[in-house]
Design an enzyme around this catalytic site. Structure first.
Site, PDB file in Angstrom:
ATOM      1  N   GLY A 125      40.471  38.178  45.583  1.00  0.00           N
ATOM      2  CA  GLY A 125      40.530  37.824  44.178  1.00  0.00           C
ATOM      3  C   GLY A 125      40.853  39.035  43.326  1.00  0.00           C
ATOM      4  O   GLY A 125      40.977  40.160  43.836  1.00  0.00           O
ATOM      5  N   LYS A 168      50.742  38.525  46.899  1.00  0.00           N
ATOM      6  CA  LYS A 168      50.743  39.054  45.530  1.00  0.00           C
ATOM      7  C   LYS A 168      51.097  40.537  45.515  1.00  0.00           C
ATOM      8  O   LYS A 168      51.625  41.040  44.512  1.00  0.00           O
ATOM      9  CB  LYS A 168      49.399  38.782  44.850  1.00  0.00           C
ATOM     10  CG  LYS A 168      48.178  39.417  45.533  1.00  0.00           C
ATOM     11  CD  LYS A 168      47.845  40.772  44.993  1.00  0.00           C
ATOM     12  CE  LYS A 168      46.668  41.381  45.718  1.00  0.00           C
ATOM     13  NZ  LYS A 168      46.328  42.726  45.214  1.00  0.00           N
TER      14      LYS A 168
END
Length: 335
Positions: free
Chosen positions: A138, A193
């Site tokens: 996260g 990402k």
């Protein structure tokens, strides 16, 4: 709890600090003698996270055996390319009830395997035990976590009890942990990402503004979703903390190592010049190869990933890569 953290970079150290603040007995393993001495003598990691005080309940060790013996949680916080070797070194020492927590946001370069798959392979071939697995991921810059900025991440596991154990024992003060059961989506979101962050850095380094970054993040999310869904991820995971949340952070935040690499490439520096001067690994550099490998094997179109790969490994300039993306055939946004 007795918690072992394998890897004393900035993120491993930040997790050790949070666990120590929560009252746990923490051992952190490192190969770096200077790091070990700094933690044990001065209660700081002067190499990777200087200025953040480490609680007295955290101790550093140089050998794997004492780091993982009699522990309840083993947190993997070393770079992804080192993870298999570390798992092989510790596999015979891990008991069945131990939970392995992957805090590594990367994919094994040569195989394209996620960390959970590497864990399965290692314990299938070298051990008689089968520890439980949780992926912790996260939007979470280490510096902001130790500086007590409110931070939310997710613990993903097929074993709901294991995820709740990680959630309840590592959630403390400013760190809030949610749970889900989508290991695939959480691992791939946290890895892909980093590739997009390199692209975002190139965009910024070329002098383009907010329009360009917004477009890059949105189309990067499309690529992340395309590959992760094909691998079995859930759409909601990719719209959550481990997907969109981490993508936004690392594509826009000044503490992002991957974004920094992209910016410096756009300024004309070589990859070797950039990485040789960095104190820590930018996972996206190696992960780009792994993501491209996965996409090619799956027959998926990943234009941003392909252009980042071309800049990193094929000598293409960031300006030419940006132009290539803009000159692609027009299409429906939903494809």
């Amino acid at each position: 709890m007795r918690i072992s953290i394998i890897g004393a970079g900035s993120w491993g150290t930040a997790l050790a600090i949070v666990a120590g603040r929560a009252g746990h007995d923490v051992l952190i393993w490192s190969r770096n003698e200077a790091v070990i001495d700094s933690i044990n003598r001065d209660h700081v990691n002067s190499v990777y996270l200087n200025g953040a005080r480490i609680p007295d309940t955290v101790r550093a060790v140089a050998h794997i055996s004492p780091a993982v013996e009699d522990t309840e949680l083993v947190v993997l916080a070393a770079p992804s390319h080192a993870t298999r070797g570390l798992l092989e070194a510790m596999s015979s020492l891990i008991r069945d009830e131990v939970i392995i927590v992957s805090a590594t946001k990367g994919i094994e370069t040569d195989t394209g395997k996620r960390i959970s798959q590497v864990v399965d392979e290692v314990f299938d071939t070298t051990a008689t035990t089968r520890p439980r697995f949780v992926c912790l991921s996260g939007p979470s810059f280490a510096r902001e976590v130790v500086d007590r900025h409110p931070t939310a991440v997710v613990a993903a596991s097929k074993d709901a009890e294991a995820a709740r154990i990680v959630q309840s024992n590592l959630s403390f003060d400013n760190l809030r942990i949610y749970t889900n059961d989508d290991v695939v989506g959480t691992e791939l979101g946290g890895s892909i990402k980093n590739v997009m962050a390199i692209a975002a850095g190139m965009v910024a380094g070329l002098g383009f503004g907010s329009n360009s970054i917004a477009a890059l993040i949105t189309r990067g999310l499309a690529e992340m979703t395309r590959l992760a869904s094909h691998e079995g991820a859930k759409f909601k995971t990719l719209m959550g903390l481990a997907g969109l949340g981490d993508l936004v952070l690392t594509c826009t935040g000044n503490l992002s190592r991957n974004r920094f690499v992209g910016q410096e490439l756009a300024k004309g520096r070589t990859l070797e010049e950039i990485t040789s001067a960095m104190n820590e690994v930018a996972e996206g550099v190696k992960t780009t190869r792994a993501v491209k490998l996965l996409a090619d094997c799956d027959g998926l179109e990943m234009p941003i990933t392909n252009e980042v790969h071309a800049v990193l490994y094929e000598g293409k300039s960031p300006a030419d890569a940006a132009n290539e993306l803009m000159m692609r055939p027009l299409r429906d946004e939903r494809n």
